[in-house]
Every structure is written in structure tokens, then in C-alpha cells.
Motif scaffolding. Sequence first.
Motif, PDB file in Angstrom:
ATOM      1  N   GLY A 356       0.768  -1.327  -0.050  1.00 54.13           N
ATOM      2  CA  GLY A 356      -0.012  -0.170   0.084  1.00 54.13           C
ATOM      3  C   GLY A 356       0.936   1.321  -0.257  1.00 54.13           C
ATOM      4  O   GLY A 356       2.032   1.136   0.216  1.00 54.13           O
ATOM      5  N   HIS A 357       0.371   2.315  -0.363  1.00 52.61           N
ATOM      6  CA  HIS A 357       0.666   3.679  -0.321  1.00 52.61           C
ATOM      7  C   HIS A 357       0.068   4.806   0.611  1.00 52.61           C
ATOM      8  O   HIS A 357      -1.295   4.858   0.381  1.00 52.61           O
ATOM      9  CB  HIS A 357       1.056   4.050  -1.544  1.00 52.61           C
ATOM     10  CG  HIS A 357       1.525   5.789  -1.853  1.00 52.61           C
ATOM     11  ND1 HIS A 357       3.241   5.760  -1.375  1.00 52.61           N
ATOM     12  CD2 HIS A 357       0.979   6.754  -2.040  1.00 52.61           C
ATOM     13  CE1 HIS A 357       3.187   7.158  -1.656  1.00 52.61           C
ATOM     14  NE2 HIS A 357       1.962   7.726  -2.204  1.00 52.61           N
ATOM     15  N   CYS A 358       0.788   5.212   1.424  1.00 52.71           N
ATOM     16  CA  CYS A 358      -0.055   6.357   2.324  1.00 52.71           C
ATOM     17  C   CYS A 358       0.741   7.611   1.915  1.00 52.71           C
ATOM     18  O   CYS A 358       1.603   7.914   1.688  1.00 52.71           O
ATOM     19  CB  CYS A 358       0.299   6.004   3.844  1.00 52.71           C
ATOM     20  SG  CYS A 358      -0.706   4.679   4.281  1.00 52.71           S
ATOM     21  N   TYR A 359      -0.409   8.831   1.810  1.00 51.97           N
ATOM     22  CA  TYR A 359       0.108  10.234   1.639  1.00 51.97           C
ATOM     23  C   TYR A 359      -0.744  11.203   2.622  1.00 51.97           C
ATOM     24  O   TYR A 359      -1.934  10.627   2.963  1.00 51.97           O
ATOM     25  CB  TYR A 359      -0.280  10.567   0.120  1.00 51.97           C
ATOM     26  CG  TYR A 359      -1.479  10.665  -0.312  1.00 51.97           C
ATOM     27  CD1 TYR A 359      -2.052  11.961  -0.362  1.00 51.97           C
ATOM     28  CD2 TYR A 359      -2.328   9.485  -0.638  1.00 51.97           C
ATOM     29  CE1 TYR A 359      -3.519  12.065  -0.961  1.00 51.97           C
ATOM     30  CE2 TYR A 359      -3.623   9.619  -1.086  1.00 51.97           C
ATOM     31  CZ  TYR A 359      -4.172  10.966  -1.229  1.00 51.97           C
ATOM     32  OH  TYR A 359      -5.356  11.243  -1.585  1.00 51.97           O
ATOM     33  N   ASP A 360      -0.315  12.182   2.778  1.00 52.06           N
ATOM     34  CA  ASP A 360      -0.788  13.166   3.572  1.00 52.06           C
ATOM     35  C   ASP A 360      -1.745  13.812   2.649  1.00 52.06           C
ATOM     36  O   ASP A 360      -1.503  14.527   1.413  1.00 52.06           O
ATOM     37  CB  ASP A 360       0.327  14.303   4.249  1.00 52.06           C
ATOM     38  CG  ASP A 360      -0.162  15.280   4.787  1.00 52.06           C
ATOM     39  OD1 ASP A 360      -1.603  15.521   4.918  1.00 52.06           O
ATOM     40  OD2 ASP A 360       0.811  16.159   5.674  1.00 52.06           O
ATOM     41  N   PRO A 361      -3.082  13.955   2.912  1.00 57.45           N
ATOM     42  CA  PRO A 361      -4.105  14.519   2.282  1.00 57.45           C
ATOM     43  C   PRO A 361      -4.162  15.945   2.056  1.00 57.45           C
ATOM     44  O   PRO A 361      -4.671  16.497   1.054  1.00 57.45           O
ATOM     45  CB  PRO A 361      -5.563  14.136   3.033  1.00 57.45           C
ATOM     46  CG  PRO A 361      -5.068  13.718   4.375  1.00 57.45           C
ATOM     47  CD  PRO A 361      -3.613  13.390   4.368  1.00 57.45           C
ATOM     48  N   THR A 362      -3.098  16.492   2.806  1.00 58.24           N
ATOM     49  CA  THR A 362      -2.877  18.139   2.607  1.00 58.24           C
ATOM     50  C   THR A 362      -1.719  18.261   1.740  1.00 58.24           C
ATOM     51  O   THR A 362      -1.862  19.444   1.268  1.00 58.24           O
ATOM     52  CB  THR A 362      -2.606  18.743   3.967  1.00 58.24           C
ATOM     53  OG1 THR A 362      -1.361  18.254   4.423  1.00 58.24           O
ATOM     54  CG2 THR A 362      -3.604  18.401   4.986  1.00 58.24           C
ATOM     55  N   ASP A 363      -1.209  17.436   1.034  1.00 61.34           N
ATOM     56  CA  ASP A 363      -0.182  17.300   0.366  1.00 61.34           C
ATOM     57  C   ASP A 363      -0.333  16.584  -1.036  1.00 61.34           C
ATOM     58  O   ASP A 363      -0.246  15.518  -1.164  1.00 61.34           O
ATOM     59  CB  ASP A 363       1.253  16.770   0.782  1.00 61.34           C
ATOM     60  CG  ASP A 363       2.406  16.978  -0.099  1.00 61.34           C
ATOM     61  OD1 ASP A 363       2.211  17.651  -1.147  1.00 61.34           O
ATOM     62  OD2 ASP A 363       3.309  16.370  -0.066  1.00 61.34           O
ATOM     63  N   LYS A 364      -1.185  17.254  -2.010  1.00 62.93           N
ATOM     64  CA  LYS A 364      -1.791  16.614  -3.060  1.00 62.93           C
ATOM     65  C   LYS A 364      -0.515  16.270  -4.080  1.00 62.93           C
ATOM     66  O   LYS A 364      -0.971  14.935  -4.787  1.00 62.93           O
ATOM     67  CB  LYS A 364      -2.621  17.667  -3.843  1.00 62.93           C
ATOM     68  CG  LYS A 364      -3.322  16.983  -4.870  1.00 62.93           C
ATOM     69  CD  LYS A 364      -4.460  17.965  -5.623  1.00 62.93           C
ATOM     70  CE  LYS A 364      -3.791  19.223  -6.392  1.00 62.93           C
ATOM     71  NZ  LYS A 364      -5.089  20.051  -6.899  1.00 62.93           N
ATOM     72  N   SER A 365       0.488  16.879  -3.953  1.00 59.57           N
ATOM     73  CA  SER A 365       1.661  16.262  -4.845  1.00 59.57           C
ATOM     74  C   SER A 365       1.919  15.097  -4.662  1.00 59.57           C
ATOM     75  O   SER A 365       2.886  14.277  -5.480  1.00 59.57           O
ATOM     76  CB  SER A 365       2.855  17.462  -4.827  1.00 59.57           C
ATOM     77  OG  SER A 365       3.109  17.379  -3.504  1.00 59.57           O
ATOM     78  N   ALA A 366       2.048  14.634  -3.624  1.00 62.17           N
ATOM     79  CA  ALA A 366       2.239  13.382  -2.981  1.00 62.17           C
ATOM     80  C   ALA A 366       1.636  12.207  -3.582  1.00 62.17           C
ATOM     81  O   ALA A 366       2.277  11.065  -3.744  1.00 62.17           O
ATOM     82  CB  ALA A 366       1.818  12.922  -1.430  1.00 62.17           C
TER      83      ALA A 366
END
Length: 366
Positions: A356-366
Amino acid sequence: MPRVLLICYYFPPLGGAGIGRPLSLFRLLPEFGVECDVLTVKPTAYRVFEPELLESLDQSRIYRSGSRDPQRLLYLAGIRKVRDAQIRRAGNLSERFFPDNKKGWVRPAVRMAGKLMRKKKYSAVLSTSPPVSAHLIAEQISGETGVPWIADFRDFWLSHKIEDVYSEKVQRAEAWKIIDRIKKLSAEVTTCNPSIVDYLGSGSNIYNGFDEAIARLWRSPVDRSKFTIGLLGTFDEIVPVEPLFRLLAELQERNVELFRRLRIVQVGRVDEVWFTEMLDRYNLSDKCISNGFQPRTRAIELLNEMSLAYLSLASEKEKGIVPSRLFDLFASGRPIIAAVPPGSILADLIADSNNGHCYDPTDKSA
């Protein structure tokens, strides 16, 4: 063989995520050499029902007491099903009905538990919250009989921590008094994730899991021409879907070919008006097949074409929450993309899965 009395408000025919842990305890404890009886509430008004889950259970071990809580009173008034908004309004009454709006269940449940204690020889009482009122029942029964008590926490208090539930300092202080009493009087405290252990200051963590029989229903996708994103379970203000929709709207501009192949399959309880408006806002209505809440076997059947699963948490306030659907998604074998706050328990578990992959929802570029 030792026998425990499991005290839980949420149990089939009620459905949804809240019944998963109590139901699993009832089913699995006998496999570990422990007989289990359940003390729960008589029929109540609720938002989701899964009566089919009762079919495989020994119903002679399920005992139901009356109650004077709002959901039981609605049922007695002839109302069977309530909407999410009504449940949330009832939840907001926690400040008026301390420690929660199920306190009207305590006296009737204690009376029935007393009768069961006199009739059967229990080795322990096991209460699981929310509602916290379940612990008050177990506390009284354990105190009167001397039977050891195990207190299980599926959430910090309600869905959130005490300081996020109550606005008044007096109620926060009273809630912590109850927590301190539970830790002092119970033989053991258990939780469903380690962030709750940290919050309480003690306890043993036992993660949730998945039903092996249902997990065997997962199959590999047949239609490889489509790229299907699966939405399983409830999406709301705690577990939002908008971070995904924002990304997909941008994908439409960046990768037309992939967007053409894309579809979304939704299975679970959502506010239909809210969900439809969200799809319209991001021009995704023609991409999504909405199925609403479905029985568990049907949910997997509908999601077997899933290429990728999506999960999320709204903010830092929720980073100690682990939605129980995570373990069903692990069982599916599908990769998971999760919009979650950094440092959340959910992010750690997905990272440990290596799928899986997690990203910070406030950082769309992630």
C-alpha cells in the motif's frame, strides 16, 4: 470449560462496523476453549441491519435485556430504521446523558446479568465499548459477584478522545474518573489498537481481524481492461472520500487514457445525497457504481473486480483510529492507497503490509 459473559450493546441483527469485534469474540472464544454467552439489548432502531449474521450462531447463548435508551424507545414507538443524521444527533446528547446515551440500558442489563450469574457459573465478565455504559454494567456485576472483569475498548471513549467529546471540564474530569476506576477494578484492559493503550496509560492490545470464511470469497479481477478503485465501508466526516475525488479530477487532466479506463465501485453505508453531490462536484458521476450497504458476502462479490482499495482519515484528531475494514482489505490482497495523517497507526499498519501507499491528504503532490 471456563465460561465468560460478554456484555455488548452492538450485536446482530444490528450491522455495520460496530458489531465486528463483539461478534468475533462470541464466535472465536470457544475455539480457545472458552464458552461465551452474550448479554445485549432487545431490538432497537438503527441505521444498518444484518440479520443473516445470526443464522450461524448458537442463539441459545444470546440474552437480550430491555433498555430505556433513545434507540430502544424509538423501536418501541414503531420506528425501525434511522438515518445517520439522527444517530449523530443522538450521539451529541452525550453531554446531557453522561457517560453516553445508552445509560438507560444499565439497570435492565444489570438485572438480567444478575439472573444469569445466579443461574450459570461464569469465570469472567467481558465488556466492550462503546458504549461506555457496557463497562458500568460489568463493573457493577463484578463488584457484586467477585467475578473477574475484562474491559475491552474499541475506541478511546466514543469515536474520539474524552477531550474531543465533552466541552465541559467537569464532564471531562468525570470521564477520566470512570477510566481510572475501570483500570483499577478490572482484571485486565484490552484494546483494538496500541494508540488506545497509550491514551489509557495501560492495557493489552489485540488487533481486529477478518473472517476467514468470508475472506476465501475474494477472487482475482476478471476484467483487466478497467482500473477499478474500491470504496468499502462507511465514508463520512471521519473517513472522507473527497481527497480521492480531488486526485481523480486532476487525473482527468493529466492522464486521459488512464482516466478513460477508470471506474469506482462503492459498497457501504454513505449518505446518498452527500455522496451524489460529491461525485457531481468532481465530475465523477458516470465513473461510479454506488451499491450502498450490502451483506458481507455480497460486498466482496461486488468488489472482486477491484484493482485498488482506498482508505482515509480526516485529520490529526483521527490518527489513532484504525477502521476495522482495513483487515478485510488486507485479506483481499489488493494494494491500498490511503489519505491519512503522517504518523497514524493506519499508516504504520499499511506500511508493514508492504502492499500500500499512504500520503498526507494536505499534500496533493504526494
